[in-house]
Design an enzyme around this catalytic site. Sequence first.
Site, PDB file in Angstrom:
ATOM      1  N   ARG A 196       0.941  -1.138  -0.027  1.00 20.08           N
ATOM      2  CA  ARG A 196      -0.087  -0.072  -0.031  1.00 20.08           C
ATOM      3  C   ARG A 196       0.965   1.213   0.034  1.00 20.08           C
ATOM      4  NH1 ARG A 196      -2.397  -3.605  -0.933  1.00 20.08           N
ATOM      5  NH2 ARG A 196      -4.231  -4.410  -0.055  1.00 20.08           N
ATOM      6  N   SER A 246     -11.262  -1.676   3.336  1.00 18.59           N
ATOM      7  CA  SER A 246     -10.513  -1.952   4.748  1.00 18.59           C
ATOM      8  C   SER A 246      -9.923  -0.663   5.457  1.00 18.59           C
ATOM      9  CB  SER A 246      -9.384  -2.971   4.580  1.00 18.59           C
ATOM     10  OG  SER A 246      -9.957  -4.119   4.288  1.00 18.59           O
ATOM     11  N   GLU A 316      -5.376   2.623   6.718  1.00 18.06           N
ATOM     12  CA  GLU A 316      -5.162   2.628   5.028  1.00 18.06           C
ATOM     13  C   GLU A 316      -5.663   3.706   4.118  1.00 18.06           C
ATOM     14  OE1 GLU A 316      -5.493  -1.223   3.163  1.00 18.06           O
ATOM     15  OE2 GLU A 316      -6.255  -0.425   1.534  1.00 18.06           O
TER      16      GLU A 316
END
Length: 323
Positions: A196, A246, A316
């Site tokens: 990520r 998420s 995230e």
Amino acid sequence: MTIADTLFIMSRDLIAQRKGYFMTNYRKLFTYFLRDDQIHEDELMSQHTTFGIGGPADYFITPETEKELQQVVSITYQEGLPLFVLGGGANLLVRDKGVRGVVIYTGGIRGIEKEGNLLHVASGMSTCSVAQAACRYGLSGMEFAAGIPGSIGGAVYMNAGAYDGEISQIVESVISCNQKGELVKRNNENICYRYRHSIFMENQEVILSIVLKLVPGVAKDIKAQMDEFNHRRRTKQPLEKKSAGSTFKRPEGHFVGQMIEELELKGFSVGDAQVSEKHAGFLINNGKASCADMLQLISEIQRRVREKYHVELNPEIQIIGEE
Ligand SMILES: Cc1cc2nc3c(=O)[nH]c(=O)nc-3n(C[C@H](O)[C@H](O)[C@H](O)COP(=O)(O)OP(=O)(O)OC[C@H]3O[C@@H](n4cnc5c(N)ncnc54)[C@H](O)[C@@H]3O)c2cc1C
């Protein structure tokens, strides 16, 4: 009227005047190369994020070509205005006071072209539509991304991934625009990909177009695999609710959803911000959640996870806007 009241009205009027001055001048600047209907003022970001949360952006600009996007970037930086690039808004939590400066929405930058096993894609294309196009062309390698919401530019920025696949595995090269409005080409090895993460999180460049490298496959098999992944998503994720996927990054050696579930936080809420009953890793907006509600929910989850597991949960999702 008290002295305090008078001072309050004077400072409010001053701010309004300054804002008015700021607005009028910059609007004019953009009209040199954009149509009037491509420049929006005080546009609510809640209308452009999958969370359905976020206050107004001073300027919300919708370029339709790469050239226009380049011009907006260079003028915005020249004028010293803050700039934020919005793709599909699928990984964003925008604060209630909104975003100062300029938000560029890439959704109008479209186009896809096949050259052998390569796909040349404009950054505003949705990731799902690029995966479907790859399937139609009989190109395999993008099946994992068939259900990832948002734009391909956002996926390249975030290094989006699912089901053991990651965008970094299929990116051949990226063309971006730097703060001077110049084009920069980077091959995969220069994008500093990791979980990520990409170099674009550090350099403020705007991704314009991407070349994806895929492999020949059979369209029927590619489609079957995409359908299977999407079926898994529908059964496990609260796709019918407003979320940003998420919320937290996966900490090494732990599963976020499992920890939150063990803490019996499924369904736990602050206002309309709630931990999904279906998937504890997803936070959802049940209707009128504010960013403040969502941030409070996030920090409560972080606190409880820290207390019980001694694990730090890092978001995230990208949290932006005026504090
Ligand atoms: C239901 C649901 C399921 C999800 N499942 C997954 C999943 O399986 N895997 C996964 O990785 N993610 C998942 N996500 C999160 C999200 O889909 C991805 O992170 C996606 O790649 C974000 O793309 P976007 O265009 O919406 O980016 P945005 O949310 O618009 O922006 C995210 C960041 O990317 C930057 N950005 C966007 N476009 C550009 C550009 N052209 N140039 C430079 N910077 C840019 C923005 O400035 C911002 O910092 C899910 C989200 C939802 C709502």
